[in-house]
Design a protein around this motif. Structure first.
Motif, PDB file in Angstrom:
ATOM      1  N   SER A 110       0.815  -1.209   0.000  1.00 49.56           N
ATOM      2  CA  SER A 110       0.000   0.000   0.000  1.00 49.56           C
ATOM      3  C   SER A 110       0.853   1.265   0.000  1.00 49.56           C
ATOM      4  O   SER A 110       1.846   1.367   0.726  1.00 49.56           O
ATOM      5  CB  SER A 110      -0.912   0.012   1.227  1.00 49.56           C
ATOM      6  OG  SER A 110      -1.549   1.261   1.374  1.00 49.56           O
ATOM      7  N   GLU A 111       0.416   2.248  -0.771  1.00 45.98           N
ATOM      8  CA  GLU A 111       1.072   3.557  -0.764  1.00 45.98           C
ATOM      9  C   GLU A 111       0.936   4.220   0.605  1.00 45.98           C
ATOM     10  O   GLU A 111       1.780   5.040   0.989  1.00 45.98           O
ATOM     11  CB  GLU A 111       0.485   4.466  -1.851  1.00 45.98           C
ATOM     12  CG  GLU A 111       0.926   4.092  -3.256  1.00 45.98           C
ATOM     13  CD  GLU A 111       2.451   4.182  -3.443  1.00 45.98           C
ATOM     14  OE1 GLU A 111       3.049   5.201  -3.046  1.00 45.98           O
ATOM     15  OE2 GLU A 111       3.023   3.227  -3.989  1.00 45.98           O
ATOM     16  N   GLN A 112      -0.102   3.869   1.350  1.00 48.20           N
ATOM     17  CA  GLN A 112      -0.304   4.432   2.689  1.00 48.20           C
ATOM     18  C   GLN A 112       0.833   4.028   3.629  1.00 48.20           C
ATOM     19  O   GLN A 112       1.239   4.801   4.486  1.00 48.20           O
ATOM     20  CB  GLN A 112      -1.653   3.990   3.266  1.00 48.20           C
ATOM     21  CG  GLN A 112      -2.843   4.605   2.588  1.00 48.20           C
ATOM     22  CD  GLN A 112      -2.995   6.073   2.942  1.00 48.20           C
ATOM     23  OE1 GLN A 112      -2.441   6.579   3.918  1.00 48.20           O
ATOM     24  NE2 GLN A 112      -3.750   6.798   2.138  1.00 48.20           N
ATOM     25  N   ALA A 118       7.371   7.437   5.593  1.00 49.13           N
ATOM     26  CA  ALA A 118       8.135   8.593   5.110  1.00 49.13           C
ATOM     27  C   ALA A 118       7.897   9.795   6.023  1.00 49.13           C
ATOM     28  O   ALA A 118       8.842  10.507   6.385  1.00 49.13           O
ATOM     29  CB  ALA A 118       7.768   8.928   3.666  1.00 49.13           C
ATOM     30  N   PHE A 119       6.643  10.030   6.419  1.00 47.40           N
ATOM     31  CA  PHE A 119       6.325  11.145   7.313  1.00 47.40           C
ATOM     32  C   PHE A 119       7.081  10.994   8.629  1.00 47.40           C
ATOM     33  O   PHE A 119       7.744  11.926   9.099  1.00 47.40           O
ATOM     34  CB  PHE A 119       4.815  11.213   7.551  1.00 47.40           C
ATOM     35  CG  PHE A 119       4.384  12.365   8.423  1.00 47.40           C
ATOM     36  CD1 PHE A 119       4.060  13.584   7.863  1.00 47.40           C
ATOM     37  CD2 PHE A 119       4.302  12.232   9.800  1.00 47.40           C
ATOM     38  CE1 PHE A 119       3.657  14.659   8.659  1.00 47.40           C
ATOM     39  CE2 PHE A 119       3.918  13.291  10.605  1.00 47.40           C
ATOM     40  CZ  PHE A 119       3.596  14.513  10.029  1.00 47.40           C
ATOM     41  N   LYS A 160      -0.235  17.691   5.104  1.00 50.97           N
ATOM     42  CA  LYS A 160      -0.100  17.576   3.643  1.00 50.97           C
ATOM     43  C   LYS A 160       1.210  18.188   3.165  1.00 50.97           C
ATOM     44  O   LYS A 160       1.894  17.639   2.292  1.00 50.97           O
ATOM     45  CB  LYS A 160      -1.296  18.213   2.947  1.00 50.97           C
ATOM     46  CG  LYS A 160      -2.560  17.376   3.072  1.00 50.97           C
ATOM     47  CD  LYS A 160      -3.746  18.036   2.436  1.00 50.97           C
ATOM     48  CE  LYS A 160      -4.967  17.126   2.576  1.00 50.97           C
ATOM     49  NZ  LYS A 160      -6.211  17.796   2.258  1.00 50.97           N
ATOM     50  N   GLU A 161       1.584  19.328   3.735  1.00 46.52           N
ATOM     51  CA  GLU A 161       2.857  19.965   3.378  1.00 46.52           C
ATOM     52  C   GLU A 161       4.027  19.041   3.738  1.00 46.52           C
ATOM     53  O   GLU A 161       4.956  18.853   2.938  1.00 46.52           O
ATOM     54  CB  GLU A 161       2.993  21.298   4.120  1.00 46.52           C
ATOM     55  CG  GLU A 161       4.328  21.984   3.919  1.00 46.52           C
ATOM     56  CD  GLU A 161       4.545  23.173   4.858  1.00 46.52           C
ATOM     57  OE1 GLU A 161       5.702  23.604   4.956  1.00 46.52           O
ATOM     58  OE2 GLU A 161       3.570  23.653   5.490  1.00 46.52           O
ATOM     59  N   MET A 162       3.985  18.448   4.929  1.00 43.22           N
ATOM     60  CA  MET A 162       5.067  17.561   5.364  1.00 43.22           C
ATOM     61  C   MET A 162       5.077  16.266   4.558  1.00 43.22           C
ATOM     62  O   MET A 162       6.143  15.723   4.276  1.00 43.22           O
ATOM     63  CB  MET A 162       4.955  17.246   6.862  1.00 43.22           C
ATOM     64  CG  MET A 162       5.233  18.431   7.759  1.00 43.22           C
ATOM     65  SD  MET A 162       6.852  19.189   7.509  1.00 43.22           S
ATOM     66  CE  MET A 162       6.353  20.748   6.792  1.00 43.22           C
ATOM     67  N   ASP A 163       3.889  15.780   4.173  1.00 44.46           N
ATOM     68  CA  ASP A 163       3.835  14.588   3.322  1.00 44.46           C
ATOM     69  C   ASP A 163       4.584  14.829   2.013  1.00 44.46           C
ATOM     70  O   ASP A 163       5.342  13.973   1.556  1.00 44.46           O
ATOM     71  CB  ASP A 163       2.381  14.191   3.009  1.00 44.46           C
ATOM     72  CG  ASP A 163       1.746  13.334   4.083  1.00 44.46           C
ATOM     73  OD1 ASP A 163       2.478  12.749   4.909  1.00 44.46           O
ATOM     74  OD2 ASP A 163       0.498  13.238   4.093  1.00 44.46           O
ATOM     75  N   MET A 164       4.386  16.006   1.415  1.00 47.77           N
ATOM     76  CA  MET A 164       5.075  16.336   0.160  1.00 47.77           C
ATOM     77  C   MET A 164       6.585  16.418   0.389  1.00 47.77           C
ATOM     78  O   MET A 164       7.367  15.875  -0.386  1.00 47.77           O
ATOM     79  CB  MET A 164       4.542  17.631  -0.433  1.00 47.77           C
ATOM     80  CG  MET A 164       3.153  17.469  -1.013  1.00 47.77           C
ATOM     81  SD  MET A 164       2.432  18.895  -1.879  1.00 47.77           S
ATOM     82  CE  MET A 164       3.479  20.249  -1.570  1.00 47.77           C
ATOM     83  N   LYS A 165       6.995  17.088   1.451  1.00 49.62           N
ATOM     84  CA  LYS A 165       8.421  17.176   1.775  1.00 49.62           C
ATOM     85  C   LYS A 165       9.001  15.789   2.035  1.00 49.62           C
ATOM     86  O   LYS A 165      10.128  15.485   1.616  1.00 49.62           O
ATOM     87  CB  LYS A 165       8.645  18.051   3.010  1.00 49.62           C
ATOM     88  CG  LYS A 165       8.552  19.530   2.777  1.00 49.62           C
ATOM     89  CD  LYS A 165       8.835  20.250   4.095  1.00 49.62           C
ATOM     90  CE  LYS A 165       9.358  21.641   3.872  1.00 49.62           C
ATOM     91  NZ  LYS A 165       9.753  22.286   5.137  1.00 49.62           N
ATOM     92  N   ALA A 166       8.258  14.960   2.744  1.00 48.03           N
ATOM     93  CA  ALA A 166       8.738  13.624   3.102  1.00 48.03           C
ATOM     94  C   ALA A 166       8.935  12.758   1.856  1.00 48.03           C
ATOM     95  O   ALA A 166       9.923  12.023   1.758  1.00 48.03           O
ATOM     96  CB  ALA A 166       7.768  12.950   4.074  1.00 48.03           C
ATOM     97  N   VAL A 167       8.009  12.849   0.907  1.00 50.61           N
ATOM     98  CA  VAL A 167       8.147  12.078  -0.330  1.00 50.61           C
ATOM     99  C   VAL A 167       9.387  12.536  -1.096  1.00 50.61           C
ATOM    100  O   VAL A 167      10.174  11.705  -1.585  1.00 50.61           O
ATOM    101  CB  VAL A 167       6.871  12.192  -1.197  1.00 50.61           C
ATOM    102  CG1 VAL A 167       7.115  11.684  -2.611  1.00 50.61           C
ATOM    103  CG2 VAL A 167       5.723  11.435  -0.545  1.00 50.61           C
ATOM    104  N   LEU A 172      14.997  11.418  -2.587  1.00 54.38           N
ATOM    105  CA  LEU A 172      16.422  11.792  -2.573  1.00 54.38           C
ATOM    106  C   LEU A 172      17.260  10.756  -1.842  1.00 54.38           C
ATOM    107  O   LEU A 172      18.359  10.419  -2.287  1.00 54.38           O
ATOM    108  CB  LEU A 172      16.592  13.145  -1.886  1.00 54.38           C
ATOM    109  CG  LEU A 172      16.777  14.357  -2.768  1.00 54.38           C
ATOM    110  CD1 LEU A 172      16.856  15.628  -1.930  1.00 54.38           C
ATOM    111  CD2 LEU A 172      17.991  14.228  -3.658  1.00 54.38           C
ATOM    112  N   GLN A 173      16.748  10.266  -0.723  1.00 56.55           N
ATOM    113  CA  GLN A 173      17.469   9.248   0.048  1.00 56.55           C
ATOM    114  C   GLN A 173      17.685   7.993  -0.800  1.00 56.55           C
ATOM    115  O   GLN A 173      18.761   7.415  -0.783  1.00 56.55           O
ATOM    116  CB  GLN A 173      16.690   8.865   1.318  1.00 56.55           C
ATOM    117  CG  GLN A 173      16.500   9.984   2.303  1.00 56.55           C
ATOM    118  CD  GLN A 173      17.809  10.506   2.825  1.00 56.55           C
ATOM    119  OE1 GLN A 173      18.630   9.759   3.316  1.00 56.55           O
ATOM    120  NE2 GLN A 173      18.031  11.796   2.696  1.00 56.55           N
TER     121      GLN A 173
END
Length: 180
Positions: A110-112, A118-119, A160-167, A172-173
């Motif tokens: 699951s993507e979840q 990631a978060f 939502k902002e942190m989810d985008m940053k986390a992805v 990058l990792q």
């Protein structure tokens, strides 16, 4: 009506997770691939609602439905998908009726699963964003002390902002990992 309360990080939360994760893994049996500690209680140094969130990766999400009685025997309320397709959600209160645990079960692919991990990992690796999250939660808990929906809605944009940053960070990792 539940009181919305956030408290300073408690190092014992990790131990509580360890004990509960073993019980949950035993209850769900061979279907379990992994159990992760997620949510704010998994992030050291930030305020959190004192509720342990467990992310359970399973081989077959439909099999979890057949194991509801095992989860109920551990004190969990079976909630089905509870607003997120493909999830099986369980929640547990102590004898005083205070919420203590949430379980979010997803199929291993699951993507979840990726999003939640990631978060969590992003917040651990970026303490400045984790502190911003902590301060937001403290403010919202004061503002919406008896309104969990207002509290949750107040966190939505930040998450939502942190989810985008986390992805982006996770990507990058992965790119920077040396080939083996």
């Amino acid at each position: 009506m539940r009181k919305v309360e956030v408290v300073p990080h408690n190092p014992k939360w990790r131990d509580v997770f360890d004990v509960e994760s073993k019980s949950v893994a035993d209850a769900l049996g061979e279907n379990v691939v992994n159990v992760h500690h997620i949510g704010s209680t998994a992030i050291q140094g930030i305020y959190a609602k004192p509720i342990i969130d467990l992310l359970v990766e399973v081989k077959d999400i439909i099999k979890v439905d057949g194991q509801s009685s095992s989860m109920e025997s551990l004190g969990y309320e079976v909630m089905g998908e509870f607003g997120i397709p493909g999830r099986r959600y369980f929640r547990k209160d102590n004898q005083e009726g205070v919420r203590t645990h949430h379980i979010h079960a997803f199929k291993v692919t699951s993507e979840q699963v990726k999003r939640h991990l990631a978060f969590r990992d992003y917040m651990i690796e970026h303490p400045e964003d984790a502190q911003r999250y902590s301060e937001l939660k403290r403010r919202l808990a004061r503002e919406y002390s008896t309104n969990i929906d207002g509290y949750m809605d107040g966190k939505d944009g930040f998450i939502k902002e942190m989810d985008m940053k986390a992805v982006q960070w996770r990507t990058l990792q992965t790119v920077q990992q040396p080939a083996t």
